[in-house]
Design a protein around this motif. Structure first.
Motif, mmCIF file in Angstrom:
data_model
loop_
_atom_site.group_PDB
_atom_site.id
_atom_site.type_symbol
_atom_site.label_atom_id
_atom_site.label_comp_id
_atom_site.label_asym_id
_atom_site.label_seq_id
_atom_site.Cartn_x
_atom_site.Cartn_y
_atom_site.Cartn_z
ATOM 1 N N PRO A 24 -105.688 5.563 1.570
ATOM 2 C CA PRO A 24 -107.073 4.824 2.571
ATOM 3 C C PRO A 24 -106.131 4.700 3.835
ATOM 4 N N PHE A 25 -107.272 5.124 5.025
ATOM 5 C CA PHE A 25 -106.407 4.743 6.041
ATOM 6 C C PHE A 25 -107.594 4.091 7.371
ATOM 7 N N GLU A 26 -107.000 3.211 8.025
ATOM 8 C CA GLU A 26 -107.609 1.842 8.293
ATOM 9 C C GLU A 26 -108.157 2.706 10.422
ATOM 10 N N VAL A 27 -108.959 2.279 10.291
ATOM 11 C CA VAL A 27 -109.491 2.914 11.466
ATOM 12 C C VAL A 27 -109.650 1.308 12.787
ATOM 13 N N CYS A 28 -110.207 0.556 12.126
ATOM 14 C CA CYS A 28 -110.098 -0.752 13.291
ATOM 15 C C CYS A 28 -109.721 -2.186 12.353
ATOM 16 N N LYS A 29 -109.752 -3.212 13.038
ATOM 17 C CA LYS A 29 -110.086 -4.726 12.288
ATOM 18 C C LYS A 29 -111.418 -5.384 12.610
#
Length: 267
Positions: free
Chosen positions: A185-190
């Motif tokens: 998984p790749f986190e784009v934004c929080k």
């Protein structure tokens, strides 16, 4: 060797400035509208999008006129003190003309206009500098166009041609038999974090709209009573509000049509 005088750069997009002319026209048109409409509203815009503002202008075109120009010029046209205001208490509205805001001259009463704007808040794609309203993560495995936001049965895999763009944006994708995949998984934004340009590009690419276009009515003037009211039912007059940000300016000259900001006078 001396520089050749023939080597001149010619800008084909150069246009003639119309600053003074537009200022005079905005001032003249604002003054002209004051006695023609029973209500004058000061509104502000959040997450400004021109196509949504055009929709507002189209909705109000039958009985209203919208100005979205220089606030100092509009404030000067309303009057900066009781001694030079064109109608009683119009100078009180000048104090509310700060930031990204404009004027609406209308025949619609406040309940009708406030009801319209409370229901009109379309979503759009966020721009760099916007605070994220939610977290978004790309799932591992085969990447789809909406990245899990809708059921897979209704989605389609990303085309292989977009994979180089994803890698340039920092997403560690790879092509497997012509399909775009992620190993983890790749986190784009929080949520609650300021978005950068790369993040907003990824959000738009996967159809994630985080910005909300909103119009807020700050105050309005009622010709019948000569009073300025604000949301919540409070009334103000020239003794309650001190005009801020209004400067002395030369507004002498011929009256003209203001183009570019008023719905009826697009230039």
């Amino acid at each position: 060797m001396p520089k050749s005088k023939r080597a001149k750069v010619v800008h084909l997009t150069k246009t003639q400035k119309k600053g003074k002319e537009l200022t005079l026209r905005l001032y003249a048109n604002t003054r002209e509208c004051i006695p023609q409409y029973p209500y004058i509203y000061v509104f502000s815009v959040e997450n400004m999008r021109n196509h949504y503002l055009k929709g507002v202008r189209a909705e109000l075109a039958s009985d209203s006129r919208v100005f979205f120009g220089k606030t100092r010029v509009m404030a000067k046209a309303l009057g900066d003190s009781p001694s030079n205001e064109p109608q009683p208490s119009t100078s009180v509205l000048s104090a509310h003309l700060t930031g990204t805001c404009g004027l609406i001259f209308s025949h619609r009463d406040p309940p009708s206009l406030l009801s319209y704007f409370s229901a009109f808040h379309p979503h759009s794609y966020a721009r760099a500098g916007t605070v994220s309203t939610r977290a978004f993560t790309l799932p591992s495995g085969l990447l789809y166009s909406r990245a899990g936001e809708i059921p897979i049965s209704e989605d389609v895999p990303l085309p292989h041609s977009i994979e180089p763009t994803l890698r340039k944006l920092g997403v560690p994708t790879r092509l497997v038999k012509g399909r775009v995949e992620l190993d983890e998984p790749f986190e784009v934004c929080k949520e609650g974090k300021v978005l950068g340009s790369g993040q907003t590009t990824l959000l738009k690419m996967f159809g994630i709209a985080m910005a909300e276009f909103r119009v807020e009515v700050r105050a309005w003037w009622v010709r019948e009573t000569g009073e300025v009211e604000v949301p919540g039912g409070q009334e103000t007059n020239s003794k309650d509000v001190t005009t801020r940000g209004v400067v002395e300016m030369d507004v002498s000259g011929e009256d003209g049509e203001f183009g570019g900001f008023d719905e009826n006078d697009e230039g």
